[in-house]
Each structure stands twice: as structure tokens, then as C-alpha cells.
Design an enzyme around this catalytic site. Structure first.
Site, mmCIF file in Angstrom:
data_model
loop_
_atom_site.group_PDB
_atom_site.id
_atom_site.type_symbol
_atom_site.label_atom_id
_atom_site.label_comp_id
_atom_site.label_asym_id
_atom_site.label_seq_id
_atom_site.Cartn_x
_atom_site.Cartn_y
_atom_site.Cartn_z
ATOM 1 N N LYS A 182 0.774 -1.165 0.156
ATOM 2 C CA LYS A 182 0.232 -0.033 -0.091
ATOM 3 C C LYS A 182 0.807 1.193 -0.052
ATOM 4 O O LYS A 182 1.858 1.441 0.894
ATOM 5 C CB LYS A 182 -0.843 -0.159 1.288
ATOM 6 C CG LYS A 182 -2.108 -1.006 1.308
ATOM 7 C CD LYS A 182 -2.959 -0.732 2.584
ATOM 8 C CE LYS A 182 -3.795 -1.745 2.729
ATOM 9 N NZ LYS A 182 -5.089 -1.892 1.696
ATOM 10 N N GLY A 232 -8.538 -8.306 5.073
ATOM 11 C CA GLY A 232 -7.447 -7.830 6.050
ATOM 12 C C GLY A 232 -7.428 -8.062 7.472
ATOM 13 O O GLY A 232 -6.691 -9.287 7.441
#
Lengths: 209, 297
Positions: free
Chosen positions: B85, B240
Site C-alpha cells: 500500500k 484484511g
């Protein structure tokens, strides 16, 4: 092919680019029914099978958990089958990574997983594939064929990676890497015809049924 | 293969990897050990990050790109693709991730935004990008900036699927309406309302689908959540905090993988849902202070 009804081509739909293959079979000029295969019952109704690209480790685990290992092993031993990318890995000869990836040994080739590298090394190139002519081939984190058995015909070569070709040494060429191969009614490609709008290889596979 | 052999990837090459990830589960991992567990459980890719969203939510502060050393540690133990990310708008974090050779960059609202107006110009990169969206307009703006894959934002770190469901239904609903539009004039209006390029709206009208694959993220905690996302039209799922914040990560990860493949077979989803131990503790939307999904413009 049974009777005059169109052939039923299964696409192994456990993980990966199965929807793109089915879409491609909808666009070929031949009459064909393309269906998703998620269990041995689905498989039993098919005349031919495509094992698509995806992650070979994941597809292998899902084959085992779906209890399909023996039915697939029997199917690929004598029916028309086409493996693209991860599917090519699964159809190839035994290798040292047997704990992670199933290798059915349907075609006498050795295949190195992720040989071309990571996504940054993915590429598209124009190739000559002998039965269908020029083809824009899309390679995604592609495997490479490192050895080819005597009964296997190479239909196309990637000549754009001479250093990789030399390092994996495919036996009879140190400049090219075989990327499309056939042995009887087993077809394999390390690239992804289902990601392009050229359906010639899908049509060619149907001639093997 | 050396850097000098490379040529700029075509759109098919950049979008192709998402096709290979379809029908799979992408799992957040914070250590090489977790990455190995995820790969062994059947993850189709891992997302390398410093803290899972549930911890980011608790810890507060500024959440940034992970330490390159940690990303390399994860790359070293995996054969599946590794994603990482970057903060929204933080093009230098994206440059670093590309230099590390990650397979996908997630320009993510889970991290603290670095730019309150601009997203990254994703065409400037060879590594493909995934971006979150809460509605079709946001999805099309990200695609116009070069995103090769869209995921619902959901509300990360909550273990609550409700927001992801809202986003999926909103995106799918508008796609269906556009595909049923009567004439070009209605498409002009759609482009105006969605604040999105007309060409992408016209593409949806022609094809009846988003121009790039759409995955689900944000709040998936159980095999049933994953199967529901797939039945709602997601083509893969991101999990996640849901795996490594649960009592027994490995069996839960494997169960989510199988439920994603067999999403239309309730017998299999029922079978794999048995005896998984405690899922992560969820949070209601009225209990949270920060809405991560509101980040992004």
C-alpha cells in the site's frame, strides 16, 4: 464428439482467468458450449477441458479440497485438454515442488514456475504460432518450459528473452523459449490467448476434439 | 531478467494480472511468517503492510507505506504476487514500491492520505494499481487515472461487511442502470452526475460491466462474508484484519479461500464454516470515530 450436438468444453473454474476463457469460446466461429467446472460431476459431462491461468499453488489446493485430483488425472490422460500459464504448469511433468503444485504429467515437458519474474517482467509480444499464424501473446508472471520430450511438438517460440533461454536451457535451443506446445490432444501455452480478441487458438483447440 | 530488457507494459499486461487473481483471496500480512501461512492456506496474493487496519484504527497516528525491508522479507518467502500500500497521492511511496518490484500497488484509504486533492497518476507507473471506491463515480475517476483494478472500500478494520455491501450494490446498481440507458443524452447526464469521463460511461453502456475487474474489500471476516461478496458480483475478495485478528488464522484463511471458490454452493460454504473458532471482534458503524472510506476524492 458424441452425435451432432456441439462439443461441451469445460473450463476449470476453481480460481483464475476462467471467465475470460468462457467469454472467448462464446466468440469463436465454431459451435461450442463452454461451461464452468467446479467438481468431478461437472467434469464428467465435458468433452474437453481448459485449465486456465491463475495461481498454480491455489488451483492445486482447491483441486485437492474439491476431491478432483483423481478424476482430473484420468480426464487429462486421454481427453483433449489445454493448459494456459498455471494450467500449463499443472499439465507438465513431475518437478521438485510436488508439495505445492500438482503436476499431472499429461505432456512430456518440464516447466519452471515464475521463470520470467514478477509483474514488472510481464510483457506482450507478437509471435508466430504454427497452426494459427501471428499472435499477440500476453505473458503474465509467466512460467517457462525448460525441457521438451521427443513426442512433443513446439508450435511457437519466444525469441525476445535470450538470456533467460540460455539460463534455463530448454534442451535444443539456447536462444528461444517454447511458449506453445502440443502432444496429441494436449495443448499448452505459457501466455494468455483469453486476454486478447484473437480467438484463433480457441478455435484450434476445438479441432482437437 | 534485467531492467534494461524491459519495455513499458501494455494495457493488457497491466490489467492481465487482475484476471489471474480472480476467484481468489488476497490476504493482509505484516510479517514473512504470516505471508507463509497465507500462501499455504491458498491466498492468491498477499498485501504487505506494517499494521492491519484494525490496529491502525486502534493506534491512530499517521499510517504510512511499510518498511522496504519488511516487504522484501515477504517477497523472499512467497511465490504468489505481493502487493503493498501507498498513501493516497503519495507518488514517491509508489515509486519506492515499484523499485522494490511489488506486483501491485494499492493506493489505499487505509493509510493516512498524503494529498487532499490529487490521486497518483497511475499511468506513470509500470506496476499496476488497485484503488478503492464507494460508488461508480469514484471507481471511474480512479480508472481514468490509470487504476487497473477496483475494490470496494468497505470500512476496513471493522470486521463489519455492511459498508462493503453498500459499495458493491451501489456500483453494480449504477452499472445496470447505465447499461439500460435509452440514448446518448442519458449517458451525458450520467457522466455529469458521476463526475466521471464520458468515454468510460459509454464503455459501460456498451459492455454492461466495469472496464476493469472489481474485487471486494473492507470488513470481510467469515467464509459467508466472502461468498456473499462474490454473489453480489465481486470477482475476488481482499481480507484484511479478518484472518490474522481471528483466533485461528490458518484454518479460517483456508475456509475463506474455499468459500470464495464455491460461493454459489451453500453446502460447501456451510461445511467450511464449521469449527473455525472466534472470528475477529467486529465494530458497529456507530461506534467508530474515523471513516476510512471517506478518504479519496
Amino acid at each position: 464428439m458424441a452425435g451432432s450436438s456441439p462439443p461441451r468444453v469445460g473450463v476449470l473454474a476453481l480460481q483464475g482467468a476462467y471467465a475470460a476463457h468462457i467469454e472467448s469460446f462464446r466468440r469463436v466461429k465454431n459451435e461450442v458450449r463452454a461451461v464452468e467446472v467446479r467438481n468431478s460431476g461437472d467434469l464428467a459431462e465435458c468433452d474437453a477441458l481448459v485449465i486456465p491461468g491463475g495461481e498454480s499453488t491455489v488451483i492445486s489446493k482447491l483441486i485437492t479440497s474439491a476431491g478432483m485430483k483423481s478424476s482430473l488425472s484420468e480426464f487429462v490422460a486421454d481427453r483433449p485438454v489445454w493448459g494456459t500459464c498455471a494450467g500449463m504448469i499443472l499439465l507438465s511433468s513431475a518437478a521438485s515442488d510436488a508439495e505445492e503444485v500438482i503436476r499431472f504429467g499429461a505432456i512430456d515437458i518440464e516447466v519452471v514456475r515464475n521463470a520470467y519474474g514478477r509483474q514488472l517482467d510481464s510483457f506482450e509480444t507478437e509471435l508466430e504460432i504454427s497452426p494459427v499464424g501471428m499472435f499477440n501473446a500476453v505473458f503474465i508472471r509467466a512460467p517457462a518450459v525448460s525441457a521438451v520430450g521427443e513426442a512433443v511438438e513446439v508450435l511457437g517460440w519466444d525469441m525476445s528473452h535470450p538470456s533467460l533461454a540460455a539460463s534455463i536451457n530448454s534442451g535444443y535451443s539456447d536462444t528461444g523459449i517454447p511458449v506453445a506446445l502440443q502432444s496429441g490432444n494436449v495443448l499448452v501455452t505459457s501466455f494468455h490467448p483469453e486476454l486478447t480478441d484473437n480467438y484463433a487458438l480457441h478455435e484450434y483447440f476445438l479441432t482437437l476434439i | 531478467m534485467t531492467e534494461t530488457d524491459r519495455t513499458a507494459p501494455t494495457a493488457s499486461v497491466k490489467r492481465g494480472l487482475a484476471e489471474m487473481l480472480k476467484g481468489g483471496v488476497i490476504m493482509d500480512v505484516v510479517t514473512p511468517e504470516q505471508a507463509k501461512i497465507a500462501q499455504d492456506a491458498g491466498a492468491v496474493a498477499v498485501m504487505a503492510l506494517e499494521r492491519v487496519p484494525a490496529d491502525i484504527r486502534v493506534d491512530g497516528g499517521v499510517a504510512r507505506m511499510s518498511d522496504p525491508e519488511m516487504i522484501e522479507g515477504i517477497q523472499a518467502v512467497t511465490s504468489i504476487p505481493v502487493m503493498a500500500k501507498a498513501r493516497i497521492g503519495h507518488f514517491v511511496e509508489a515509486q519506492i514500491l515499484q523499485s522494490l518490484g511489488v506486483d501491485y500497488i494499492d493506493e489505499s484509504e487505509v493509510l493516512t492520505p498524503a494529498d487532499e486533492t490529487h490521486h497518483i497518476d497511475k499511468f506513470a507507473f509500470d506496476v499496476p494499481f488497485v484503488c478503492g471506491a464507494t460508488n461508480l463515480g469514484e471507481a471511474l475517476r480512479r480508472i481514468a487515472e490509470g487504476a487497473c483494478l477496483i475494490r470496494s472500500k468497505g470500512e476496513a478494520g471493522t470486521g463489519n461487511i455492511v459498508e462493503a455491501v453498500r459499495h458493491l450494490r451501489s456500483i453494480q446498481g449504477d452499472i445496470k442502470k447505465i447499461a439500460a440507458a435509452n440514448d446518448e443524452a442519458e449517458l451525458f447526464d450520467w457522466a455529469k452526475q458521476l463526475q466521471a469521463p464520458l468515454s468510460l460511461v459509454q464503455e459501460i453502456a456498451d459492455t454492461g460491466r466495469l472496464p476493469v475487474p472489481m474485487f471486494c474489500a473492507g470488513g470481510i471476516a467469515t467464509p459467508a462474508d466472502a461468498a456473499m461478496a462474490m454473489q453480489l458480483g465481486a470477482e475476488s475478495v481482499f481480507v484484511g484484519s479478518g484472518i490474522f485478528k481471528s483466533a485461528e488464522p490458518a484454518p479460517r484463511a483456508k475456509a475463506v479461500v474455499e468459500a470464495t471458490t464455491h460461493y454459489n454452493n451453500p453446502d460447501i460454504v456451510a461445511k467450511v464454516s464449521r469449527g473455525l473458532g472466534e472470528p475477529m471482534t467486529g465494530i458497529g458503524m456507530d461506534q467508530i470515530d474515523v471513516r476510512l472510506a471517506e478518504r479519496g476524492w
